[in-house]
Write a protein that holds these residues in place. Structure first.
Motif, PDB file in Angstrom:
ATOM      1  N   UNK A 141       6.046  12.014 101.127  1.00  0.00           N
ATOM      2  CA  UNK A 141       5.290  12.648 100.045  1.00  0.00           C
ATOM      3  C   UNK A 141       3.804  12.728 100.395  1.00  0.00           C
ATOM      4  N   UNK A 142       3.277  11.672 101.007  1.00  0.00           N
ATOM      5  CA  UNK A 142       1.874  11.688 101.412  1.00  0.00           C
ATOM      6  C   UNK A 142       1.637  12.770 102.467  1.00  0.00           C
ATOM      7  N   UNK A 143       2.564  12.906 103.398  1.00  0.00           N
ATOM      8  CA  UNK A 143       2.447  13.951 104.421  1.00  0.00           C
ATOM      9  C   UNK A 143       2.524  15.343 103.808  1.00  0.00           C
ATOM     10  N   UNK A 144       3.465  15.532 102.884  1.00  0.00           N
ATOM     11  CA  UNK A 144       3.639  16.843 102.255  1.00  0.00           C
ATOM     12  C   UNK A 144       2.408  17.239 101.443  1.00  0.00           C
ATOM     13  N   UNK A 145       1.697  16.252 100.897  1.00  0.00           N
ATOM     14  CA  UNK A 145       0.528  16.539 100.055  1.00  0.00           C
ATOM     15  C   UNK A 145      -0.581  17.253 100.828  1.00  0.00           C
ATOM     16  N   UNK A 146      -0.506  17.265 102.139  1.00  0.00           N
ATOM     17  CA  UNK A 146      -1.471  18.029 102.942  1.00  0.00           C
ATOM     18  C   UNK A 146      -1.165  19.514 102.889  1.00  0.00           C
ATOM     19  N   UNK A 147       0.032  19.847 102.413  1.00  0.00           N
ATOM     20  CA  UNK A 147       0.462  21.242 102.318  1.00  0.00           C
ATOM     21  C   UNK A 147       0.886  21.484 100.875  1.00  0.00           C
ATOM     22  N   UNK A 148      -0.107  21.710 100.041  1.00  0.00           N
ATOM     23  CA  UNK A 148       0.129  21.743  98.598  1.00  0.00           C
ATOM     24  C   UNK A 148      -0.489  22.996  97.981  1.00  0.00           C
TER      25      UNK A 148
END
Length: 419
Positions: A361-368
């Motif tokens: 989730x932390x990684x995905x938050x860079x692509x939001x």
């Protein structure tokens, strides 16, 4: 500082504070305080409410008994917004409140919000995507607080059965979902036909709701995204879930994939009788993840606060977006920490080792991506765009007709011709 850190680590471990309910501690703290700043919120209970209350407890403990922040639940988020609008008329306005971006736009119509920089608070260290979303007409009016992000949920047992890997791109996702669906003789990509699911496909395919400052629902990219979902259902590899959450439908068929909020991970894990995993969202290519919809609120400060309350609010805002506070709050409530420094905090790194989904989730938050900060967006996303998506997916209208109808309805609403 050591005492504060110990208390926060206890919170992260979910062990409670001194075997007292946090609301009881807050009540005692506020009874003695010279200044009490109310924070209205939409957490009805569970881990999010407990985590917020514990943040307030720890903040209040740093203030020497002179000031106190008192969180006050107003029901759910819609209840919260309704009560805040009513408070404008009554004059009994809280100092702070949770607010979605569209709520912020609504409150600005009543000129009710303080610009955050006027309090001496900056968003240094906050995920720049999150920080940009609280900027309206060039001014920052909120502090990002509790955020979730869409992820790809996968049935790892099913992937193993078909010797398939987690897909990295949309073409690979479609190919994998088709292959497994053919083998299982039923669709394995499950999705709720609503604005949230649609947003992932829409944003990842290159869509934007605002074009030259105007809301456009029936854009070519919007049509492409909706036609994609409709075709996926017709081709037999996608299954619309129209009753309840996806995890509540486990057992009704073979689940393979979903594109859903990180906030639902614990519900998936509890409901699944298979090895459930998460991954970043498939992108247009395998070079970077797709764009996930961010959901969750920000903390705003109202103009009705007096100078002493404003100082308390400013100190509290700095506290709750610090790397340590966001690390502990995120772990305790399963929200993506808004401060990028939280990712290297020991509280988070230890938690990620045992709960890799949190790291995803932390990684995905860079692509939001965020939905528009329009005061009418809540009505548009549920009653207009959401309805159009559902009608098209269920074959009650063509995607073009559904989106054209939605565009007209949204324009009428925004122009004040309808309510």
């Amino acid at each position: 500082m050591k005492q504060w850190l110990l208390g926060m680590l206890v919170l992260a471990a979910g062990l409670g504070l001194a075997q007292q309910r946090p609301e009881d501690i807050i009540k005692a703290q506020c009874e003695k305080a010279e200044v009490v700043a109310e924070l209205w919120h939409g957490f009805r209970g569970g881990a999010p409410k407990d985590a917020l209350d514990n943040l307030a407890v720890e903040f209040n403990r740093t203030q020497g008994g002179k000031v106190c922040v008192r969180p006050v639940s107003q029901g759910n988020y819609r209840d919260l917004s309704t009560k805040i609008k009513a408070s404008f008329a009554s004059g009994k306005i809280p100092v702070m409140a949770q607010a979605f971006e569209n709520n912020m736009a609504l409150y600005l119509e009543s000129d009710a919000l303080l610009p955050i920089p006027s309090l001496g608070v900056d968003l240094k260290g906050v995920n720049p995507l999150f920080a940009n979303a609280v900027k309206i007409n060039g001014q920052i009016y909120g502090v990002p607080f509790n955020k979730s992000i869409q992820l790809l949920y996968v049935n790892r047992d099913l992937l193993k059965k078909y010797n398939a890997r987690v897909p990295l791109s949309i073409p690979e996702f479609v190919e994998t979902a088709k292959k497994i669906s053919e083998g299982e003789k039923q669709p394995v990509y499950w999705f709720v036909p609503d604005a949230s699911t649609y947003a992932y496909w829409f944003f990842t395919l290159g869509g934007s709701y605002l074009q030259n400052g105007k809301l456009v629902l029936n854009s070519p990219k919007g049509l492409e995204a909706l036609e994609f979902l409709v075709k996926a259902v017709k081709d037999g590899w996608a299954k619309p879930i129209t009753n309840g959450f996806i995890n509540e439908n486990f057992g009704s068929g073979v689940f393979g994939f979903s594109t859903d909020s990180s906030a639902g991970y614990s519900f998936y894990a509890r409901a699944a009788k298979f090895d459930v995993g998460v991954a970043t969202l498939p992108g247009r290519t395998d070079k970077q993840p797709g764009f996930g919809l961010v959901q969750g609120t920000n903390i705003v400060v109202f103009k009705g606060a007096d100078d002493k309350e404003k100082r308390v609010a400013a100190d509290f805002l700095r506290f709750i977006i610090s790397p340590k506070a966001q690390a502990v709050f995120g772990v305790a409530a399963n929200y993506v920490p808004v401060n990028q420094g939280s990712g290297v905090d020991p509280v988070v790194t230890r938690f990620v080792k045992e709960n890799p989904a949190f790291g995803v989730a932390i990684s995905q938050a860079r692509f939001a991506r965020f939905e528009p900060a329009l005061s009418q967006w809540e009505q548009i996303r549920f009653d207009i765009l959401g309805q159009a998506i559902k009608e098209a997916v269920l074959g009650q209208a063509t995607p073009k007709a559904a989106l054209d109808k939605a565009q007209k309805a949204a324009e009428d609403l925004l122009a004040g011709r309808t309510r």
